[in-house]
Scaffold this motif. Structure first.
Motif, PDB file in Angstrom:
ATOM      1  N   THR A  15      41.160 -94.584 -56.670  1.00  0.00           N
ATOM      2  CA  THR A  15      40.055 -95.309 -57.305  1.00  0.00           C
ATOM      3  C   THR A  15      38.807 -95.215 -56.425  1.00  0.00           C
ATOM      4  OG1 THR A  15      41.570 -96.863 -58.361  1.00  0.00           O
ATOM      5  CG2 THR A  15      39.286 -97.566 -58.131  1.00  0.00           C
ATOM      6  N   VAL A  16      37.685 -94.902 -57.050  1.00  0.00           N
ATOM      7  CA  VAL A  16      36.414 -94.754 -56.335  1.00  0.00           C
ATOM      8  C   VAL A  16      35.346 -95.569 -57.047  1.00  0.00           C
ATOM      9  CG1 VAL A  16      34.656 -93.156 -55.491  1.00  0.00           C
ATOM     10  CG2 VAL A  16      37.034 -92.397 -55.670  1.00  0.00           C
ATOM     11  N   GLU A  17      34.657 -96.407 -56.307  1.00  0.00           N
ATOM     12  CA  GLU A  17      33.481 -97.097 -56.846  1.00  0.00           C
ATOM     13  C   GLU A  17      32.255 -96.316 -56.403  1.00  0.00           C
ATOM     14  OE1 GLU A  17      31.296-101.466 -57.118  1.00  0.00           O
ATOM     15  OE2 GLU A  17      32.996-101.173 -55.775  1.00  0.00           O
ATOM     16  N   VAL A  18      31.436 -95.935 -57.358  1.00  0.00           N
ATOM     17  CA  VAL A  18      30.251 -95.118 -57.087  1.00  0.00           C
ATOM     18  C   VAL A  18      29.015 -96.011 -57.180  1.00  0.00           C
ATOM     19  CG1 VAL A  18      28.944 -93.068 -57.744  1.00  0.00           C
ATOM     20  CG2 VAL A  18      31.422 -93.142 -58.126  1.00  0.00           C
TER      21      VAL A  18
ATOM     22  N   GLU B  32      21.273 -99.707 -59.113  1.00  0.00           N
ATOM     23  CA  GLU B  32      22.022 -99.634 -60.364  1.00  0.00           C
ATOM     24  C   GLU B  32      23.397-100.277 -60.193  1.00  0.00           C
ATOM     25  OE1 GLU B  32      22.289 -95.719 -61.907  1.00  0.00           O
ATOM     26  OE2 GLU B  32      20.161 -95.267 -61.607  1.00  0.00           O
ATOM     27  N   PRO B  33      24.007-100.763 -61.291  1.00  0.00           N
ATOM     28  CA  PRO B  33      25.365-101.317 -61.199  1.00  0.00           C
ATOM     29  C   PRO B  33      26.357-100.242 -60.751  1.00  0.00           C
ATOM     30  CG  PRO B  33      24.321-101.864 -63.306  1.00  0.00           C
ATOM     31  CD  PRO B  33      23.451-100.838 -62.649  1.00  0.00           C
ATOM     32  N   GLY B  34      27.389-100.634 -60.062  1.00  0.00           N
ATOM     33  CA  GLY B  34      28.389 -99.677 -59.617  1.00  0.00           C
ATOM     34  C   GLY B  34      29.220 -99.142 -60.773  1.00  0.00           C
ATOM     35  N   LEU B  35      29.773 -97.959 -60.582  1.00  0.00           N
ATOM     36  CA  LEU B  35      30.640 -97.317 -61.574  1.00  0.00           C
ATOM     37  C   LEU B  35      32.019 -97.149 -60.951  1.00  0.00           C
ATOM     38  CD1 LEU B  35      31.067 -95.749 -64.260  1.00  0.00           C
ATOM     39  CD2 LEU B  35      30.324 -93.693 -63.027  1.00  0.00           C
ATOM     40  N   ARG B  36      33.049 -97.643 -61.619  1.00  0.00           N
ATOM     41  CA  ARG B  36      34.409 -97.595 -61.085  1.00  0.00           C
ATOM     42  C   ARG B  36      35.164 -96.426 -61.711  1.00  0.00           C
ATOM     43  NH1 ARG B  36      37.412-101.150 -58.165  1.00  0.00           N
ATOM     44  NH2 ARG B  36      39.690-101.129 -58.434  1.00  0.00           N
ATOM     45  N   ILE B  37      35.607 -95.496 -60.887  1.00  0.00           N
ATOM     46  CA  ILE B  37      36.345 -94.319 -61.337  1.00  0.00           C
ATOM     47  C   ILE B  37      37.824 -94.552 -61.062  1.00  0.00           C
ATOM     48  CG2 ILE B  37      36.614 -91.822 -61.134  1.00  0.00           C
ATOM     49  CD1 ILE B  37      33.838 -92.656 -62.074  1.00  0.00           C
ATOM     50  N   GLU B  38      38.641 -94.561 -62.115  1.00  0.00           N
ATOM     51  CA  GLU B  38      40.060 -94.865 -61.952  1.00  0.00           C
ATOM     52  C   GLU B  38      40.967 -93.748 -62.461  1.00  0.00           C
ATOM     53  OE1 GLU B  38      39.999 -98.714 -64.010  1.00  0.00           O
ATOM     54  OE2 GLU B  38      40.359 -99.650 -62.048  1.00  0.00           O
ATOM     55  N   ARG B  39      40.404 -92.618 -62.803  1.00  0.00           N
ATOM     56  CA  ARG B  39      41.209 -91.474 -63.233  1.00  0.00           C
ATOM     57  C   ARG B  39      40.600 -90.206 -62.642  1.00  0.00           C
ATOM     58  NH1 ARG B  39      39.537 -89.293 -69.158  1.00  0.00           N
ATOM     59  NH2 ARG B  39      37.320 -89.831 -69.159  1.00  0.00           N
TER      60      ARG B  39
ATOM     61  N   ALA C  12      20.968 -89.797 -53.292  1.00  0.00           N
ATOM     62  CA  ALA C  12      21.852 -90.510 -52.370  1.00  0.00           C
ATOM     63  C   ALA C  12      22.823 -91.385 -53.155  1.00  0.00           C
ATOM     64  CB  ALA C  12      21.031 -91.359 -51.408  1.00  0.00           C
ATOM     65  N   HIS C  13      24.071 -91.412 -52.709  1.00  0.00           N
ATOM     66  CA  HIS C  13      25.075 -92.226 -53.382  1.00  0.00           C
ATOM     67  C   HIS C  13      26.128 -92.678 -52.377  1.00  0.00           C
ATOM     68  CE1 HIS C  13      25.893 -87.911 -53.789  1.00  0.00           C
ATOM     69  NE2 HIS C  13      27.200 -88.177 -53.754  1.00  0.00           N
ATOM     70  N   ARG C  14      26.829 -93.736 -52.740  1.00  0.00           N
ATOM     71  CA  ARG C  14      27.861 -94.306 -51.872  1.00  0.00           C
ATOM     72  C   ARG C  14      29.182 -94.338 -52.617  1.00  0.00           C
ATOM     73  NH1 ARG C  14      26.696 -99.943 -48.946  1.00  0.00           N
ATOM     74  NH2 ARG C  14      25.683 -98.480 -47.510  1.00  0.00           N
ATOM     75  N   PHE C  15      30.247 -93.940 -51.918  1.00  0.00           N
ATOM     76  CA  PHE C  15      31.594 -94.049 -52.463  1.00  0.00           C
ATOM     77  C   PHE C  15      32.334 -95.144 -51.704  1.00  0.00           C
ATOM     78  CE2 PHE C  15      31.916 -89.293 -53.829  1.00  0.00           C
ATOM     79  CZ  PHE C  15      31.085 -89.556 -54.911  1.00  0.00           C
ATOM     80  N   ILE C  16      32.957 -96.037 -52.448  1.00  0.00           N
ATOM     81  CA  ILE C  16      33.769 -97.092 -51.846  1.00  0.00           C
ATOM     82  C   ILE C  16      35.199 -96.928 -52.344  1.00  0.00           C
ATOM     83  CG2 ILE C  16      34.103 -99.570 -51.550  1.00  0.00           C
ATOM     84  CD1 ILE C  16      31.146 -99.965 -52.191  1.00  0.00           C
TER      85      ILE C  16
END
Length: 278
Positions: free
Chosen positions: A46-49, A54-61, A72-76
């Motif tokens: 799982t990655v939160e972008v 802007e609101p974060g985007l949660r990647i779960e697949r 520039a972007h951040r991955f959590i």
């Protein structure tokens, strides 16, 4: 059927270079290199972008994240388990003048299972990226470039590009006129001849082109020619020889079109580009 991507990719290519393969844990800020875009493939986890403001985007697949231009972007990710990613920097030939990079949205997110025909390529890419084999880097870089082409095809065929060059290439009739411009910019194209290529009446073609591409056919033709001229200028060719190749009868005519399109003379534009290089 005319190949919509061939002429485009022949004139404005893109290259990829792997910079991350494996688990990415915790908070990671990704700042693109000078002028580069990035392509991230999330294989597992799982990655939160996060994009600033802007609101974060949660990647779960398993997903593909494309940044055609520097952003520039951040991955959590989980601090211990992390997420498995393969990431590459993208260099589009011609830099800011590359029409592919400028035609794409600033950020594209697609599930890997949505990209038709990509399963075999992605399987090999992940296998090579996560192993330490002879020739690994050269092979993975080429596979990233293949994936980029598949993404462009997917965006056109799925209708996800609403306005711009790729939208024009997606249109069942307009694409014939757009490809004609790409393949033969030196031709003396008129509204009538382009409409004939599209199999449309002059007025219907003009309106449909403006609605889909976002500008008139004449403006698009000028922008395409100037983009090719910019590429040739950076390659060291003299303006006089470039003019005939891109459809202008003289150096002065190209200079006028160049300034109308960019706001700068060819010399001033080239000087600025060379000073901006790292």
């Amino acid at each position: 059927m005319t190949d919509r991507l061939e002429a485009l990719l022949e004139r404005f290519s893109a290259s990829a270079r792997l910079f991350q393969a494996g688990a990415l844990c915790g908070i990671n800020d990704l700042t693109p290199e000078h002028g580069a875009g990035q392509l991230h493939l999330v294989r597992d986890g799982t990655v939160e972008v996060i994009h600033e403001g802007e609101p974060g985007l949660r990647i779960e697949r398993p997903s593909l994240l494309l940044y055609p231009r520097p952003l520039a972007h951040r991955f959590i990710t989980d601090a211990e388990r992390g997420a498995d990613l393969a990431c590459a920097n993208l260099q589009f030939e011609g830099g800011a003048a590359n029409p592919i990079a400028t035609a794409l949205p600033a950020f594209v997110c697609i599930g890997l299972d949505e990209i038709d025909g990509s399963e075999t390529v992605l399987t090999l890419l992940f296998e090579e990226a996560f192993e330490r084999r002879c020739g690994r880097l050269a092979l993975v870089n080429r596979l990233f470039e293949v994936v980029l082409i598949q993404v462009l095809r997917h965006l056109m065929e799925s209708g996800r590009t609403r306005v711009g060059m790729l939208a024009g290439l997606s249109h069942p009739q307009l694409r014939h006129a757009v490809v004609a411009i790409h393949e033969a910019p030196e031709h003396d194209w008129t509204l009538d001849t382009l409409a004939a290529r599209a199999g449309m009446s002059r007025s219907v073609f003009a309106n449909a082109f403006r609605d889909s591409v976002g500008c008139t056919p004449g403006t698009y033709l000028q922008q395409w020619r100037v983009g090719l001229a910019q590429q040739s200028l950076l390659g060291g060719r003299p303006l006089k020889s470039i003019a005939m190749d891109v459809g202008y009868g003289s150096e002065a005519a190209l200079s006028r079109a160049f300034k109308a399109s960019t706001g700068l003379s060819p010399r001033a534009w080239k000087t600025g580009m060379l000073k901006a290089e790292p």
